[in-house]
Scaffold this motif. Structure first.
Motif, mmCIF file in Angstrom:
data_model
loop_
_atom_site.group_PDB
_atom_site.id
_atom_site.type_symbol
_atom_site.label_atom_id
_atom_site.label_comp_id
_atom_site.label_asym_id
_atom_site.label_seq_id
_atom_site.Cartn_x
_atom_site.Cartn_y
_atom_site.Cartn_z
ATOM 1 N N LEU A 6 0.769 -1.256 -0.095
ATOM 2 C CA LEU A 6 -0.032 -0.165 0.155
ATOM 3 C C LEU A 6 0.901 1.277 0.001
ATOM 4 N N GLU A 7 0.466 2.187 -0.977
ATOM 5 C CA GLU A 7 1.250 3.435 -1.040
ATOM 6 C C GLU A 7 0.456 4.622 -1.265
ATOM 7 N N THR A 8 0.748 5.576 -0.428
ATOM 8 C CA THR A 8 0.158 7.120 -1.117
ATOM 9 C C THR A 8 1.419 8.011 -1.413
ATOM 10 N N ARG A 9 0.881 8.881 -2.398
ATOM 11 C CA ARG A 9 1.768 9.895 -2.938
ATOM 12 C C ARG A 9 1.153 11.122 -2.896
ATOM 13 N N ASN A 10 1.694 12.225 -2.089
ATOM 14 C CA ASN A 10 1.295 13.504 -1.632
ATOM 15 C C ASN A 10 0.081 13.545 -1.416
ATOM 16 N N LEU A 11 -0.488 12.654 -0.505
ATOM 17 C CA LEU A 11 -1.942 12.444 -0.313
ATOM 18 C C LEU A 11 -2.365 13.875 0.641
ATOM 19 N N THR A 12 -3.395 14.543 0.077
ATOM 20 C CA THR A 12 -3.637 15.826 0.517
ATOM 21 C C THR A 12 -5.320 15.949 0.700
ATOM 22 N N LYS A 13 -5.572 16.279 2.038
ATOM 23 C CA LYS A 13 -7.300 16.535 2.149
ATOM 24 C C LYS A 13 -7.473 17.938 2.932
ATOM 25 N N THR A 14 -8.315 18.767 2.272
ATOM 26 C CA THR A 14 -8.616 20.024 2.767
ATOM 27 C C THR A 14 -10.222 20.015 3.027
ATOM 28 N N PHE A 15 -10.345 20.773 4.044
ATOM 29 C CA PHE A 15 -11.982 21.123 4.383
ATOM 30 C C PHE A 15 -11.947 22.557 4.486
ATOM 31 N N GLY A 16 -12.476 23.193 3.334
ATOM 32 C CA GLY A 16 -12.152 24.592 3.339
ATOM 33 C C GLY A 16 -10.746 24.999 3.336
ATOM 34 N N ALA A 17 -10.722 25.897 4.427
ATOM 35 C CA ALA A 17 -9.016 26.327 4.611
ATOM 36 C C ALA A 17 -8.346 25.425 5.585
ATOM 37 N N LEU A 18 -9.019 24.525 5.970
ATOM 38 C CA LEU A 18 -8.280 23.492 6.966
ATOM 39 C C LEU A 18 -7.465 22.359 6.215
ATOM 40 N N MET A 19 -6.146 22.367 6.539
ATOM 41 C CA MET A 19 -5.512 21.248 5.791
ATOM 42 C C MET A 19 -5.540 19.907 6.724
ATOM 43 N N ALA A 20 -6.297 18.969 6.425
ATOM 44 C CA ALA A 20 -6.516 17.917 7.412
ATOM 45 C C ALA A 20 -5.320 16.888 7.231
ATOM 46 N N THR A 21 -4.916 16.657 5.979
ATOM 47 C CA THR A 21 -3.623 15.882 5.655
ATOM 48 C C THR A 21 -2.785 16.514 4.509
ATOM 49 N N THR A 22 -1.559 16.720 4.690
ATOM 50 C CA THR A 22 -0.772 17.510 3.647
ATOM 51 C C THR A 22 0.283 16.480 3.031
ATOM 52 N N ASP A 23 0.393 16.280 1.903
ATOM 53 C CA ASP A 23 1.433 15.739 1.039
ATOM 54 C C ASP A 23 1.941 14.461 1.917
ATOM 55 N N ASN A 215 6.783 -3.279 13.848
ATOM 56 C CA ASN A 215 8.222 -3.342 13.550
ATOM 57 C C ASN A 215 8.600 -2.121 12.853
ATOM 58 N N ARG A 216 7.620 -1.123 12.548
ATOM 59 C CA ARG A 216 7.924 0.191 12.223
ATOM 60 C C ARG A 216 6.831 1.101 12.313
ATOM 61 N N ILE A 217 7.220 2.302 12.657
ATOM 62 C CA ILE A 217 6.235 3.355 13.071
ATOM 63 C C ILE A 217 6.315 4.584 12.293
ATOM 64 N N SER A 218 5.354 5.162 11.953
ATOM 65 C CA SER A 218 5.103 6.579 11.364
ATOM 66 C C SER A 218 4.212 7.496 12.244
ATOM 67 N N VAL A 219 4.802 8.608 12.460
ATOM 68 C CA VAL A 219 4.308 9.530 13.295
ATOM 69 C C VAL A 219 3.575 10.851 12.428
ATOM 70 N N LEU A 220 2.154 10.765 12.676
ATOM 71 C CA LEU A 220 1.421 12.101 11.866
ATOM 72 C C LEU A 220 1.324 13.195 12.981
ATOM 73 N N VAL A 221 1.834 14.389 12.583
ATOM 74 C CA VAL A 221 1.254 15.544 13.281
ATOM 75 C C VAL A 221 0.877 16.758 12.422
ATOM 76 N N ALA A 222 -0.198 17.182 12.919
ATOM 77 C CA ALA A 222 -0.846 18.203 12.141
ATOM 78 C C ALA A 222 -1.184 18.077 10.558
ATOM 79 N N GLY A 223 -1.382 16.689 10.450
ATOM 80 C CA GLY A 223 -1.561 16.423 8.995
ATOM 81 C C GLY A 223 -0.740 15.998 8.184
ATOM 82 N N ALA A 224 0.702 16.074 8.694
ATOM 83 C CA ALA A 224 1.819 15.805 7.859
ATOM 84 C C ALA A 224 2.762 14.692 8.643
ATOM 85 N N LEU A 225 3.312 13.932 7.771
ATOM 86 C CA LEU A 225 4.188 12.960 8.250
ATOM 87 C C LEU A 225 5.366 13.647 8.881
#
Length: 251
Positions: A6-23, A215-225
């Motif tokens: 599974l892979e995402t590439r520059n996945l971004t979601k905005t709700f109006g002016a709110l950036m929920a996920t960024t790249d 065995n691996r961890i990703s940390v998401l903060v403010a919608g960004a990796l």
């Protein structure tokens, strides 16, 4: 080189002016036990909803086994092997355990109409149900209504239903949330025993569970990796400690 399921590439979601996920560019390797962590409001649920098709991205793409599934509906993603569980159980309240498993298996096989036939007479279905009951410790409650099960058993049933879909990727949204302490070890041990070729992405706030499972961890903060690495690397990362592990890890 390890295959990527599974892979995402520059996945971004905005709700109006709110950036929920960024790249968010993320890779889940085949057979991985990968955890996604982050403080409340980091965008973890939004990210999972983008992976599963609940939300459409504003930009970027989602790839499953090298194929672009960004425009695929939720049910299409499940059929291709991308399956999730929920933070709050999603069970068939009016059915018992065996009936629930029979419904999911027959639906998977495109024969949802026959799930209640006597003895579940689709070829092999009784053996598959028996195997799932054994694998998830549900033998003793096979005939009980889902709504009457203890909460720990409800969690195990929800995971069993997800496994009955034959996932290639299993997304687990806080599988131990609300489970009594006495049952948490069983839930996690059953997860640890899942087939090695099933790639698992775990969202969890309990860092003891994360460090013991992943065995691996990703940390998401403010919608960004924010950070990514092995359990040892993340546990020693001072930046992660400051924004998450230092105070908010168990919030």
């Amino acid at each position: 080189m390890t295959a990527v399921t599974l892979e995402t590439r520059n996945l971004t979601k905005t709700f109006g002016a709110l950036m929920a996920t960024t790249d968010v560019s993320f890779r889940l390797e085949k057979g991985a036990r990968h955890a996604l962590i982050g403080p409340n409001g980091a965008g973890k649920t939004t990210f999972i909803n983008l992976l599963t098709g609940v939300l459409k991205p504003s930009d970027g793409s989602v790839m499953l086994e090298g194929k672009d599934i960004t425009a695929l509906r939720r049910e299409g993603r499940v059929q291709r092997g991308l399956v999730r569980t929920f933070q709050i159980n999603q069970l068939f309240a009016g059915l018992n355990v065996v009936e629930s498993l029979a419904l999911v298996i027959n639906e998977r096989e495109g024969q949802g109409w026959r799930w209640l036939k006597p003895a579940f007479d689709a070829p092999g279905i009784d053996d598959e149900i028996a195997g799932l009951l054994s694998d998830f410790g549900l033998d003793s409650v096979f005939d009980q209504p889902c709504s009457a099960l203890p909460y720990g058993k409800q969690r195990l049933l929800e995971i069993a239903l997800a496994v009955a879909c034959r996932p290639k990727v299993l997304l687990l949204d806080e599988p131990a949330a609300g489970v009594p302490e006495a049952d948490r070890k069983e839930v996690m041990s059953r997860l640890a025993a899942l087939p090695a070729d099933v790639s698992i992405l775990l969202i969890e706030h309990d860092m003891d569970l994360v460090f013991n499972f992943a065995n691996r961890i990703s940390v998401l903060v403010a919608g960004a990796l924010f950070a990514e690495g092995s359990v040892e690397e993340i546990s020693k990362d001072q930046r992660v400690k400051q924004v998450y592990l230092g105070g908010a890890a168990h919030a």
